[in-house]
Motif scaffolding. Structure first.
Motif, PDB file in Angstrom:
ATOM      1  N   SER A 180      69.441   4.620   5.726  1.00 40.71           N
ATOM      2  CA  SER A 180      68.115   3.860   6.383  1.00 40.71           C
ATOM      3  C   SER A 180      68.422   2.425   5.430  1.00 40.71           C
ATOM      4  N   ARG A 240      69.994  -1.517   6.527  1.00 40.48           N
ATOM      5  CA  ARG A 240      69.489  -2.768   6.849  1.00 40.48           C
ATOM      6  C   ARG A 240      70.787  -3.763   5.546  1.00 40.48           C
ATOM      7  N   HIS A 245      76.884   0.062  11.207  1.00 38.69           N
ATOM      8  CA  HIS A 245      74.699  -0.276  12.424  1.00 38.69           C
ATOM      9  C   HIS A 245      75.258  -0.553  13.810  1.00 38.69           C
ATOM     10  N   GLY A 262      65.827  -9.376  12.591  1.00 39.75           N
ATOM     11  CA  GLY A 262      66.648  -8.473  11.211  1.00 39.75           C
ATOM     12  C   GLY A 262      66.173  -9.212   9.750  1.00 39.75           C
ATOM     13  N   THR A 263      66.863 -10.294   9.467  1.00 40.07           N
ATOM     14  CA  THR A 263      66.860 -10.960   8.033  1.00 40.07           C
ATOM     15  C   THR A 263      65.575 -11.947   8.024  1.00 40.07           C
ATOM     16  N   VAL A 316      63.473  -8.871   6.846  1.00 39.75           N
ATOM     17  CA  VAL A 316      64.009  -8.630   4.945  1.00 39.75           C
ATOM     18  C   VAL A 316      63.119  -9.531   3.880  1.00 39.75           C
TER      19      VAL A 316
END
Lengths: 126, 130
Positions: B24, B28, B81, A82-83, A86
């Motif tokens: 969304s 994140r 989440h 995930g990171t 990003v």
């Protein structure tokens, strides 16, 4: 035969080839994390108190050790996936991007490794 | 030919704010917060392995007012989440794309995360004072 345009070849850009696997791995680990995280939370809440003896006694059980190791491994994996996205999305400077991704990977291996070591120590240590 | 700096995706500032967009982005942000929370989980596990004294000092940090506040925010981040993640998995397999369905699942995600966060901390509060 290459499907890339001459311009794309010259610029060295184009598909990174592993986008689908990354996306898919993120989904699979997220599915695994639902029961693992909920188990962790519910077990923690079910303890008589959150003092050292109760917490250690719970984590020393074989089933707790197993599930907690699976939890931190999956967590480190999912968090890293995930990171990484990003960083890839927001850090556009090539050097900074590579450095950030490297730090991110080291941090996740460190956090995952330390967590596993701690859990094994709780399970097998004196 | 001079290379111009073109705008790179994602350029969020060109859009009007919408519910699904906020959901969304929050997904994140909570994900990033939870990655930091993973380091705290590691710290806590290492403290348990380290023995009673290490555990007491870690527990004191986590039970400080700032620690409690952070843990409450992490609890919300986790539930948000988790629920939003399930919602996205639902989208991934092709369900719930209608406008009304999107809106309803979005609102359920927010309400669910708030309610579950309250429930956990009421339980913890009750446990600490009984």
């Amino acid at each position: 035969m290459s499907l890339r345009s001459p311009l794309g070849r010259v610029l060295g850009r184009g598909s990174a080839r592993d986008g689908t696997e990354h996306w898919w791995a993120e989904r699979i680990s997220s599915v695994a994390l639902v029961p693992l995280t909920l188990w962790f939370l519910v077990s923690l809440l079910a303890l008589p108190d959150l003092g050292y003896a109760a917490v250690r006694g719970w984590l020393a059980l074989p089933i707790s050790s197993l599930l907690a190791v699976l939890l931190v491994v999956t967590l480190a994996y999912h968090s890293h996936l995930g990171t990484t996205v990003v960083i890839e999305d927001y850090v556009h400077d090539a050097g900074l991007k590579v450095a950030s991704l490297l730090v991110l990977r080291f941090l996740h291996v460190l956090a995952g490794g330390a967590s596993i070591f701690a859990l094994l120590h709780i399970a097998f240590g004196a | 030919m001079p290379v111009r700096a073109r705008p790179l995706s994602p350029h969020l500032e060109v859009y009007r704010w919408r519910l699904n967009m906020v959901l969304s982005i929050t997904h994140r942000i909570t994900g990033i917060a939870l990655s930091v929370g993973f380091l705290v989980l590691m710290y806590w596990l290492v403290a348990v392995a380290g023995g009673p004294r290490a555990y007491e000092s870690a527990a004191a940090v986590l039970a400080s007012p700032l620690g409690i506040l952070a843990l409450i925010l992490w609890t919300f981040a986790f539930f948000y989440h988790c629920l939003a993640g399930v919602r996205h998995l639902m989208f991934d397999v092709g369900f719930g794309f209608e406008r009304a369905q999107r809106r309803r699942s979005g609102l359920i995600t927010i309400a669910g995360a708030v309610v579950l966060t309250f429930a956990v901390w009421i339980l913890l509060w009750h446990g600490a004072h009984s």
